[in-house]
Design a protein around this motif. Structure first.
Motif, short mmCIF file in Angstrom:
data_model
loop_
_atom_site.label_atom_id
_atom_site.label_comp_id
_atom_site.label_asym_id
_atom_site.label_seq_id
_atom_site.Cartn_x
_atom_site.Cartn_y
_atom_site.Cartn_z
N ARG A 107 -2.28 3.42 -12.71
CA ARG A 107 -2.84 4.70 -12.30
C ARG A 107 -3.96 4.49 -11.27
O ARG A 107 -4.10 5.26 -10.32
N VAL A 108 -4.75 3.45 -11.49
CA VAL A 108 -5.81 3.14 -10.52
C VAL A 108 -5.19 2.76 -9.18
O VAL A 108 -5.61 3.25 -8.12
N ALA A 109 -4.18 1.89 -9.22
CA ALA A 109 -3.51 1.47 -7.99
C ALA A 109 -2.86 2.63 -7.26
O ALA A 109 -2.78 2.64 -6.03
N ALA A 110 -2.42 3.63 -8.01
CA ALA A 110 -1.75 4.79 -7.44
C ALA A 110 -2.72 5.83 -6.90
O ALA A 110 -2.30 6.81 -6.29
N GLY A 111 -4.02 5.62 -7.13
CA GLY A 111 -5.00 6.58 -6.67
C GLY A 111 -5.19 7.75 -7.60
O GLY A 111 -5.90 8.70 -7.29
N LEU A 112 -4.56 7.70 -8.79
CA LEU A 112 -4.68 8.82 -9.73
C LEU A 112 -6.02 8.83 -10.46
O LEU A 112 -6.42 9.86 -11.00
N ILE A 117 -8.49 12.01 -5.53
CA ILE A 117 -7.11 11.71 -5.91
C ILE A 117 -6.28 11.31 -4.70
O ILE A 117 -6.32 11.96 -3.66
N GLY A 118 -5.50 10.24 -4.87
CA GLY A 118 -4.64 9.80 -3.79
C GLY A 118 -5.33 8.87 -2.81
O GLY A 118 -4.77 8.55 -1.76
N ASP A 119 -6.54 8.40 -3.15
CA ASP A 119 -7.25 7.47 -2.28
C ASP A 119 -6.63 6.08 -2.45
O ASP A 119 -6.84 5.42 -3.47
N PHE A 120 -5.86 5.65 -1.46
CA PHE A 120 -5.13 4.39 -1.58
C PHE A 120 -5.92 3.19 -1.08
O PHE A 120 -5.38 2.08 -1.01
N GLU A 121 -7.19 3.38 -0.73
CA GLU A 121 -8.00 2.22 -0.37
C GLU A 121 -8.13 1.28 -1.57
O GLU A 121 -8.29 0.07 -1.41
N ILE A 122 -8.02 1.82 -2.77
CA ILE A 122 -8.24 1.04 -3.99
C ILE A 122 -7.22 -0.08 -4.14
O ILE A 122 -7.56 -1.15 -4.64
#
Length: 424
Positions: A107-112, A117-122
């Protein structure tokens, strides 16, 4: 006699997470993990035989991912490394284990789980954190390796198959979004970016993308790094020593440094010039007292996240699609883990069948001086089919796996030997 693995033991995977959900910017800053801590932490975990652990530390979260039977000891070592009390850490930490921990990683990798929400920098930060762990550990952990690779695949699928990342809304974009909505004649404003790490670079990219010919200058403690960004975007790079002088002519200051304490304070603002200061750093690298200056407006990460609610509402509609992808990939991972744990049992079972085949083929050849190739191929197919059925049964019935494996060993190995001895 074969030594059977303990198939009743589930994974020791756990995650200890401090995030924006429980901790504000100040609190998160206390638990930030810096590059100079990595070697000491990884070495200590290894020396004390506590399994493996790596740390993801961003502006919104600090998380310890570990494969250990005692995650509290890992947390204790982490706290010693960064100089905080374990009780303070536990007060703000969410602790997840086994499948819940795996799902959280995804969920973290997905930006959830991002503040936006949806921040894919992570996902890039997770990859870098694991790469640093591997570099210090000097080898990989099969479980973590597979989990990280699955997280990367989940991130890619969700980007491609859902609209959860539509409308830029990362932390770096949030800063630019705020500038666009709160500043007039932006093209005329002198913008100074202090710090060109990952968030700083993304901020530059967003400024160049959304502001027509912005008047940007960058400064960084490491000149070599700043020079690369300066060349890439064709923007001026000032010497860090000239920061005070440059600030006097700055309309918008964006701070994206990685210092442990504030490096910009009230003493830096000596004139009456109106200045917008955006602090993207965790912990704060701009002293909060700066906001007391009459003509200075200070905005931090938590404030920025409130500026893009419309985009977030649209992204929230895509969450069910993303969660379905995570559910599918989690199921695949668990199936892989079951097979990996039971692989010795399955390989042994197949090896016994192959040994029986060789013995029977040998006796048949001695008697008939001939073996048909088609018979050998058919035999191979039958062995594989029987092995597949055995594998499926113990994977579907893990609590019976030890019992069934031992029973098959007795039937296929010990009993045939007794029969052979009786005949001869």
């Amino acid at each position: 006699m074969i030594q059977y693995s303990n198939i009743h033991q589930t994974s020791n995977f756990a995650v200890l997470s401090i995030s924006y959900e429980k901790a504000d910017v100040e609190t998160r800053g206390k638990f930030a993990f810096f590059d100079e801590n990595i070697k000491k932490f990884v070495t200590q975990i290894h020396d004390e035989n506590l399994g493996d652990a790596f740390v993801v530390s961003t502006c919104n979260r600090t998380e310890i991912y570990t494969t250990t039977s005692n995650y509290l000891l890992v947390a204790e070592e982490y706290c010693k490394t960064i100089g905080v009390n374990l009780s303070d850490f536990i007060q703000f930490a969410d602790i997840l284990t086994k499948e819940e921990a795996l799902c959280h990683l995804y969920r973290v990798a997905a930006g959830l789980e991002s503040q936006i929400i949806g921040d894919f920098e992570i996902i890039g930060q997770i990859k870098k954190a694991y790469a640093r762990f591997k570099k210090e550990r000097k080898n990989s952990n099969p479980f973590l390796e597979r989990a990280i690779n699955s997280a990367i695949q989940i991130s890619k699928r969700i980007k491609n198959e859902t609209g959860i990342s539509n409308g830029a809304a990362s932390v770096s974009y949030a800063a630019v979004h705020y500038i666009l909505n709160n500043q007039n004649r932006i093209a005329d404003k002198n913008i100074l970016l202090l710090g060109v790490g990952e968030i700083g670079q993304n901020t530059v990219e967003n400024l160049v993308k959304h502001v027509y010919q912005p008047k940007i200058k960058i400064a960084n403690r490491t000149q070599e790094k700043a020079a690369k960004i300066s060349e890439k975007y064709n923007i001026p790079n000032i010497d860090y020593a000239d920061f005070d002088k440059e600030l006097s002519d700055t309309d918008i200051l964006i701070v994206a440094t990685g210092a442990k304490k504030p490096i910009v304070n009230k003493s830096h603002f000596t004139g009456n010039k109106e200045t917008l200061v955006i602090d993207l750093s965790i912990p704060h690298n701009v002293d909060k007292e700066v906001d007391e200056i009459k003509n200075v407006t200070l905005i931090d990460v938590d404030e920025l996240s409130k500026q893009i609610q419309e985009t977030i509402q649209q992204r929230e509609k895509e969450i069910p699609k993303a969660e379905q992808i995570i559910k599918e990939m989690t199921k695949d991972f668990i199936e892989w883990e079951k097979k990996r744990k039971l692989a010795p049992n399955i390989h042994h079972f197949k090896a016994v069948l192959k040994n029986m085949e060789r013995n029977e083929m040998h006796h048949f050849y001695k008697k008939n001086k001939y073996i048909d190739i088609n018979d050998m191929e058919l035999s191979d197919k039958m062995i594989q089919k029987i092995t597949n059925r055995f594998a499926k049964f113990i994977i579907d019935n893990p609590l019976k796996a030890d019992e069934i494996s031992k029973l098959m060993h007795e039937i296929l190995v010990e009993q045939p030997n007794n029969e052979f001895n009786e005949k001869h």
